[in-house]
Write an enzyme that holds these catalytic residues in place. Structure first.
Site, short mmCIF file in Angstrom:
data_model
loop_
_atom_site.label_atom_id
_atom_site.label_comp_id
_atom_site.label_asym_id
_atom_site.label_seq_id
_atom_site.Cartn_x
_atom_site.Cartn_y
_atom_site.Cartn_z
N HIS A 268 0.88 -1.19 0.00
CA HIS A 268 0.00 0.00 0.00
C HIS A 268 0.91 1.23 0.00
O HIS A 268 1.57 1.50 -0.99
CB HIS A 268 -0.92 -0.11 1.22
CG HIS A 268 -2.04 0.86 1.27
ND1 HIS A 268 -2.40 1.66 0.22
CD2 HIS A 268 -2.93 1.17 2.27
CE1 HIS A 268 -3.43 2.42 0.57
NE2 HIS A 268 -3.77 2.14 1.81
N HIS A 307 -2.66 -2.42 -9.96
CA HIS A 307 -3.56 -1.81 -8.99
C HIS A 307 -4.82 -2.66 -8.89
O HIS A 307 -5.26 -3.21 -9.89
CB HIS A 307 -3.93 -0.39 -9.43
CG HIS A 307 -4.42 0.45 -8.29
ND1 HIS A 307 -5.72 0.43 -7.88
CD2 HIS A 307 -3.76 1.30 -7.47
CE1 HIS A 307 -5.84 1.25 -6.85
NE2 HIS A 307 -4.68 1.78 -6.57
N ASP A 363 2.60 5.37 -7.42
CA ASP A 363 3.88 5.27 -6.71
C ASP A 363 5.08 5.09 -7.62
O ASP A 363 6.21 5.14 -7.16
CB ASP A 363 3.83 4.11 -5.72
CG ASP A 363 2.89 4.43 -4.58
OD1 ASP A 363 2.93 5.58 -4.13
OD2 ASP A 363 2.13 3.54 -4.18
N1 CMC Z 1 4.36 -7.17 -10.85
C1 CMC Z 1 4.23 -8.38 -11.43
N2 CMC Z 1 3.08 -9.06 -11.48
C2 CMC Z 1 2.02 -8.48 -10.92
C3 CMC Z 1 2.08 -7.23 -10.28
C4 CMC Z 1 3.32 -6.57 -10.28
N3 CMC Z 1 3.44 -5.37 -9.70
N4 CMC Z 1 0.86 -6.89 -9.80
C5 CMC Z 1 0.06 -7.92 -10.11
N5 CMC Z 1 0.76 -8.88 -10.79
C6 CMC Z 1 0.23 -10.13 -11.35
C7 CMC Z 1 0.00 -11.16 -10.25
O1 CMC Z 1 1.13 -11.99 -10.05
C8 CMC Z 1 -1.18 -11.90 -10.82
O2 CMC Z 1 -0.70 -12.76 -11.84
P1 CMC Z 1 -1.33 -14.24 -12.02
O3 CMC Z 1 -2.75 -13.99 -12.43
O4 CMC Z 1 -0.48 -14.88 -13.05
O5 CMC Z 1 -1.23 -14.88 -10.67
C9 CMC Z 1 -2.00 -10.83 -11.52
O6 CMC Z 1 -1.05 -9.82 -11.89
C10 CMC Z 1 -3.08 -10.21 -10.64
O7 CMC Z 1 -2.45 -9.76 -9.44
P2 CMC Z 1 -3.17 -9.68 -8.04
O8 CMC Z 1 -2.14 -9.83 -6.96
O9 CMC Z 1 -4.36 -10.59 -8.03
O10 CMC Z 1 -3.71 -8.21 -8.05
P3 CMC Z 1 -4.25 -7.44 -6.80
O11 CMC Z 1 -5.35 -6.61 -7.27
O12 CMC Z 1 -4.53 -8.38 -5.66
O13 CMC Z 1 -2.99 -6.59 -6.35
C11 CMC Z 1 -1.49 -4.81 -6.06
C12 CMC Z 1 -2.88 -5.22 -6.54
C13 CMC Z 1 -1.36 -3.28 -6.10
C14 CMC Z 1 -1.30 -5.27 -4.58
C15 CMC Z 1 -0.44 -5.48 -6.96
O14 CMC Z 1 -0.62 -5.09 -8.30
C16 CMC Z 1 0.99 -5.22 -6.50
O15 CMC Z 1 1.49 -5.94 -5.63
N6 CMC Z 1 1.66 -4.19 -7.08
C17 CMC Z 1 2.98 -3.82 -6.64
C18 CMC Z 1 2.88 -2.99 -5.37
C19 CMC Z 1 2.39 -1.60 -5.67
O16 CMC Z 1 2.87 -0.92 -6.58
N7 CMC Z 1 1.46 -1.14 -4.84
C20 CMC Z 1 0.96 0.25 -4.91
C21 CMC Z 1 -0.49 0.29 -5.21
S1 CMC Z 1 -1.00 1.94 -5.68
C22 CMC Z 1 -0.96 2.82 -4.22
C23 CMC Z 1 -2.21 2.71 -3.47
O17 CMC Z 1 -3.27 3.21 -3.97
O18 CMC Z 1 -2.17 2.19 -2.36
#
Ligand code: CMC
Length: 439
Positions: A268, A307, A363
């Protein structure tokens, strides 16, 4: 056509008609779906991590993640970033309308009047170890503020809520700056109430021996815009923490401390810090392809990408990219900017990221700007917490005034043991010995 949903339970053959209001059904309407008279629980909706569950009705922030739209009280974020100030935007989020000149003057005056902190708060902060993470310092000090304002527990008194809101918005930059200066072993700088919200924050952070600190206008404006972009983001993890903890009706300082704790996490508010560390580790544009391969192989995530809601370019990332240019025009260009640009270029073309609709989020560039402002990476999530306090408070008050809201209490799908007889310790020891002898 009626606004209803007909659900047939194939276990019993019975059908139910559930009303649809504002594009949603009430999960509690599923309770009537029961297999037998002995079924006391009824059907529940299972939604770990709230992927498709609305926890509230809100009129504050609107996001259309597919189209990359973010509105505060109906106003597009890019327009607010261009035309508004952070304090105007804060007023908008809290009150629902942009302020008139007079309202703005009163609002700015009230916030400015509450920037000082009690001397004991300084002593409290002095107690932290020199290398304490400033986010940890912020979260505990905001929690400690509750003890300085015991009247803040009167959350049903509108006047008390108003004062707490001023205090929290006003003191957050002061506490953030003190956390930073503590880690540097520097004296604490008193707020300068003649400066803007962002200008005063820069003053409390960076004033050294000069009589009067004068912020660089481009940097002051860039910081103000970053604050606007981070002010609210509807029901994210920390806002949910604020609402959920707030629903038990503690004072707003305690609820805000909980929200800060959520924001501390690397998925986050800690993401911008993680982006910088990632860029430093990659080090040069030549090493970007190798890093991307590692991400695709599942070794790690590309921080600053992806995201939960945006499946398109994060509209805040677009504004931030422009801001980065403005900041780098007065500071020197950032050595890791090229690495970031190359990462973005490759990722946006790569099938792995395209297929999963992973785009840069807010970010991805904010960390580069913060570093150009000479902020240590530990301060990045703190920079997020300062403006987000406004969103948390607006959401907290909306929750408190919503007659439908009660203490947050999710259900669970229980998969553990059924009722069983208690096993005496002597018997347990015997069983463990028997099991290890058999194994
Ligand atoms: N790099 C590589 N793969 C990713 C990433 C990433 N940053 N984000 C998602 N994926 C992949 C993930 O491995 C999954 O692949 P598969 O379907 O093959 O298993 C798919 O994309 C869907 O990911 P998810 O984890 O189900 O997506 P989510 O909605 O649960 O997670 C997130 C959202 C923001 C936690 C995630 O994208 C992430 O960890 N990003 C990196 C951390 C980041 O930049 N966070 C800041 C968010 S913006 C600030 C805020 O508003 O708080």
């Amino acid at each position: 056509m009626p606004d209803t949903l007909t659900v047939t339970d194939n276990r019993t053959g019975r059908s139910y008609e559930l009303p649809i209001t504002h594009g949603s059904i009430r999960a509690t309407d599923l309770r009537q779906v029961r297999v037998s008279d002995g079924d006391t629980r009824g059907l529940v909706s299972y939604d770990p991590a709230f992927l498709n569950t609305a926890s509230c009705k809100s009129r504050i922030t609107y996001i259309d993640g597919d189209r990359g739209i973010l509105l505060y009280r109906g106003y597009p974020i890019a327009e607010l970033a261009e035309k508004s100030t952070f304090l105007e935007t804060a007023y908008l989020l809290v009150h629902g309308e942009l302020p008139t000149t007079e309202q703005h003057a009163d609002w700015a005056h009230e916030i400015t009047m509450h920037t000082l902190v009690h001397e004991n708060i300084k002593r409290f902060m002095d107690g932290f170890h020199h290398d304490a993470h400033p986010m940890g310092m912020l979260l505990s000090t905001v929690g400690a503020l509750a003890t300085f304002y015991p009247e803040a527990t009167r959350i049903h008194d509108a006047e008390q809520r108003r004062i707490s809101l001023y205090r929290l918005i006003a003191k957050m930059p002061t506490l953030a700056a003190y956390a930073y200066r503590h880690s540097r072993g520097l004296y604490y700088v008193r707020p300068d109430n003649d400066l803007s919200f962002a200008g005063n924050f820069l003053n409390m952070m960076f004033k050294m021996v000069e009589q009067r600190y004068q912020p660089v206008p481009e940097i002051e404006r860039a910081l103000d815009v970053l604050f606007i972009l981070h002010a609210d983001h509807e029901q994210n993890c920390s806002t949910n923490a604020m609402r959920s903890v707030g629903s038990a009706q503690p004072d707003p300082y305690s609820a805000t401390a909980a929200a800060i704790a959520a924001l501390y996490g690397p998925l986050h508010g800690g993401a911008n810090e993680a982006v910088l560390r990632m860029l430093m580790r990659i080090g040069s544009t030549e090493r970007v392809p190798e890093f991307i391969e590692g991400v695709k192989a599942g070794k790690e995530r590309l921080m600053g990408f992806g995201h939960r809601v945006y499946k398109n370019y994060d509209p805040r990332a677009t504004v931030i990219k422009e801001m980065a240019d403005q900041v780098f025009s007065v500071t020197r260009s950032h050595p890791l900017l090229d690495v970031a640009l190359e990462l973005e270029r490759i990722a946006l073309e790569d099938e792995y990221f395209v297929k999963r609709r992973l785009y840069p989020n807010v970010d991805f560039y904010s960390g580069l700007i913060y570093q150009a402002l000479n902020l240590p990476t530990e301060m990045f999530p703190v920079m997020f917490a300062i403006p987000r306090t406004v969103g948390w408070l607006a959401q907290w008050e909306e929750m408190l005034l919503d007659p439908e809201q009660r203490i947050a209490r999710p259900r669970q799908v229980y998969l553990g043991e059924e009722r069983r007889a208690y096993v005496e310790m002597s018997e347990r020891d015997g069983r463990v010995m028997a099991a290890s002898a058999a194994g």
